[in-house]
Design an enzyme around this catalytic site. Structure first.
Site, short mmCIF file in Angstrom:
data_model
loop_
_atom_site.label_atom_id
_atom_site.label_comp_id
_atom_site.label_asym_id
_atom_site.label_seq_id
_atom_site.Cartn_x
_atom_site.Cartn_y
_atom_site.Cartn_z
N SER B 149 0.85 -1.19 0.00
CA SER B 149 0.00 0.00 0.00
C SER B 149 0.89 1.25 0.00
O SER B 149 1.74 1.39 -0.88
CB SER B 149 -0.94 -0.05 1.20
N ASP B 317 -9.55 -3.99 -5.89
CA ASP B 317 -8.98 -2.84 -5.17
C ASP B 317 -9.40 -1.55 -5.86
O ASP B 317 -9.02 -1.30 -7.00
CB ASP B 317 -7.45 -2.98 -5.15
N HIS B 350 -8.49 -3.78 -1.50
CA HIS B 350 -7.13 -3.34 -1.16
C HIS B 350 -6.54 -4.12 0.02
O HIS B 350 -5.35 -4.39 0.06
CB HIS B 350 -7.18 -1.84 -0.84
#
Lengths: 380, 380
Positions: B149, B317, B350
């Site tokens: 991330s 995501d 995500h």
């Protein structure tokens, strides 16, 4: 006081009392609507438009209000919804603040604004109120009911609760039930409004108004109404010029996309009543066309009767995703309707129906042009 | 005061002053880290993990802190990141509140909390600080840097600013630049915190804490960390039992998905410092690996040198969408890196890398297992 009524509005009084699905009733309530075109002698050419959460009934300009409407490109003589052929009616939703009775209206039993004293509002109440407008205009059977977004829910509820009210249906970026992602988004929007101290349990005033909460709610709305794809091309990483930035604010607006959201929010916050927003938003979460069929959405859809239907969706819509329009078409077809699903590749997300007229116009026009003439009911 | 330091943390002092990319410098700053496994004699088996916005350095349990870490399933003896083979380092990000210096730390020049007096934080500062930890541990060259991330951004910045620091790289749900959808989401999260009157320009206290703003920010985060698909299956339209509802609150929690968000938010709000959140969030918006190449992101990626790379993404995501990992792999490959792109079909959005170990584990393990032994630099 916090109602915003387009100048070309007409009104129909609802029966009084007007019973609400979840309990309670309205007294002296009314619906605002506007029309375009003319009914034919058999009154068989009427098309009803039911809207998303925020629009008023002013879908397009007409003699009583020449200002452009929110679907100006779609509706008018020679346009996709051709007012030379169709008698078009658009209603402002029950519970809204744009002419129809809602939480921002005066409760005749108290002389005060309803505010949170308004009865719980469901999509089905909006459908019943719309049906009353149709009948008050002398229409027994609509040629088509077109529902956009929330209006796609209202249209399905109308068809369920008023069998035979429409020969056909176009569902645009709508849904047969609310799903958890969109419930979560709407729940957060409502929380933003309710957390604003100025909301004050619904008892705000013009002077002390929950502007921050409404701004947050609207920004979150706009994020879910458009698409990442569109914004990549439209904004990228472009920054605001220094004269459009407040360098004293360390976390202030910096990117064009932030300014875009801010502009949308500023235009909205004082143009929509916060309590009405809460009521309409919650009504969507509650909706499931399968509610009366043991929460079997497909069964609810299959119970609807009409000749033809078209469900249009957009690949980039994250709020009412494409599978929901597919579900509507499949569900109606399972009940014997000649129903089609049309996925469009618009980049603009949920809002595409408002802006991508190049794709939506031909789809809607094609469906309406192909509708066979109505057969008088006695001949059937 | 609002720092939350895992008990097994170790610390490395940063050079003082530690210059920051956008200006200013830190005095007496430190980085928190944890390690697993042992360095081999050549110190060639080190793997660095740089994290997303909120995790601490406690990625997994170890002797000094047996509590489970945030990547417990992924990291340990015989696991995908096999600590029998690798000497694994995880750092808490600079600017965080979990041991590394950040806005919730004491500014030694004033003896007070930094708060908004902390210098502007960029991803590159976090990369420089992580590089210092690596070198302080006697590592000249990492076998691999793994970034998740936000950490995917940090890892790219590390590779750009410290050439040769890593032989290989795994980028997990990361991005080479921030795009407008994610900028919009983060901007709204920051606005929610800043609008909370208790934020008070960053001068909140434990007793008067911007809990509502943090709750809103976290809920919006969780909405974008997971996926609509997962929630359809997990929550559907299930409602809370009546004993979990407050019937006095007309807009209170009603659906399971709302309760899920509320639970996530409550667990988070008092465990992360609001000012740190603002700083780290903004640092992501600013990031573009192509910044020094005239905002040419591809050129920035192509300038990075390493032997191998893997960019892993997830179809569901919406915050760091799949195209961004594709862009990383393509960009690195254009620069001569043996880089691969691996899209996974995880439904969890995500956050999949935290929970879908069945898919992520083999992907990470396979890459690490296939890494050829390091060649001593003098032999090259």
């Amino acid at each position: 006081m916090t109602e915003f009524i387009p100048p070309g509005s007409r009104f129909v009084d609802l029966p009084s009392p007007f019973p609400m699905k979840r309990g309670g009733a309205l007294s002296g309530a009314r619906m605002a609507y506007e029309t375009w075109g003319h009914p034919d002698p058999a009154r068989s050419n009427a098309v009803l438009i039911v809207t998303g959460l925020s629009p008023d009934a002013h879908a397009a300009s007409h003699d009583d209000d020449p200002s452009p409407g929110w679907w100006e490109q779609m509706l008018g003589p020679g346009k996709a919804i051709d007012t030379d052929r169709w008698f078009v009616i658009c209603v402002n939703s029950l519970g809204s603040c744009k002419g129809s009775t809602g939480p921002a209206s005066i409760d005749p039993t108290t002389g005060e604004l309803y505010r949170l004293g308004f009865p719980e509002l469901s999509i089905e109440d909006g459908a019943d109120a719309a049906a009353h407008v149709v009948r008050a205009l002398g229409i027994e059977r609509l040629a088509c009911v077109i529902g956009n977004s929330m209006g796609g829910m209202t249209a399905l509820a109308l068809l369920a609760r008023h069998p035979g009210i429409a020969r056909s249906h176009i569902n645009i970026c709508g849904a047969a039930r609310a799903l958890p992602f969109s419930i979560a988004i709407r729940s957060l929007q409502r929380e933003a409004i309710r957390l604003d101290p100025k909301w004050n349990g619904g008892n705000y005033t013009e002077a002390d108004y929950p502007e921050s909460g409404m701004r947050m709610a609207r920004k979150l709305g706009v994020i879910t109404y458009r698409s990442a794809l569109e914004w990549d091309g439209r904004f990228g990483r472009v920054r605001l010029d220094s004269d459009r930035r407040d360098d004293e604010d360390p976390f202030g607006l910096e990117f064009e996309v932030e300014s875009y959201l801010e502009g949308h929010a500023r235009r909205f916050v004082r143009r929509f009543d916060p309590n009405c927003y809460l009521y309409l938003s919650r009504s969507m979460d509650w909706f499931d066309i399968g509610e009366s069929c043991g929460a079997d959405t497909e069964a609810g859809l299959a119970s609807l009767r009409m000749e033809r239907a078209l469900a249009i969706g957009v690949q980039t819509d994250i709020l009412f995703p494409l599978q929901q329009q597919q579900q509507i078409a499949d569900g109606l077809r399972a009940g014997g309707v000649d129903a089609h699903f049309l996925p469009l590749e618009s980049p603009q997300g949920h809002d595409a129906f408002l802006v991508d007229i190049a794709r939506f116009g031909p789809a809607v026009a094609g469906f309406l042009e192909a509708l066979p003439p109505a057969v008088a009911r006695g001949d059937r």
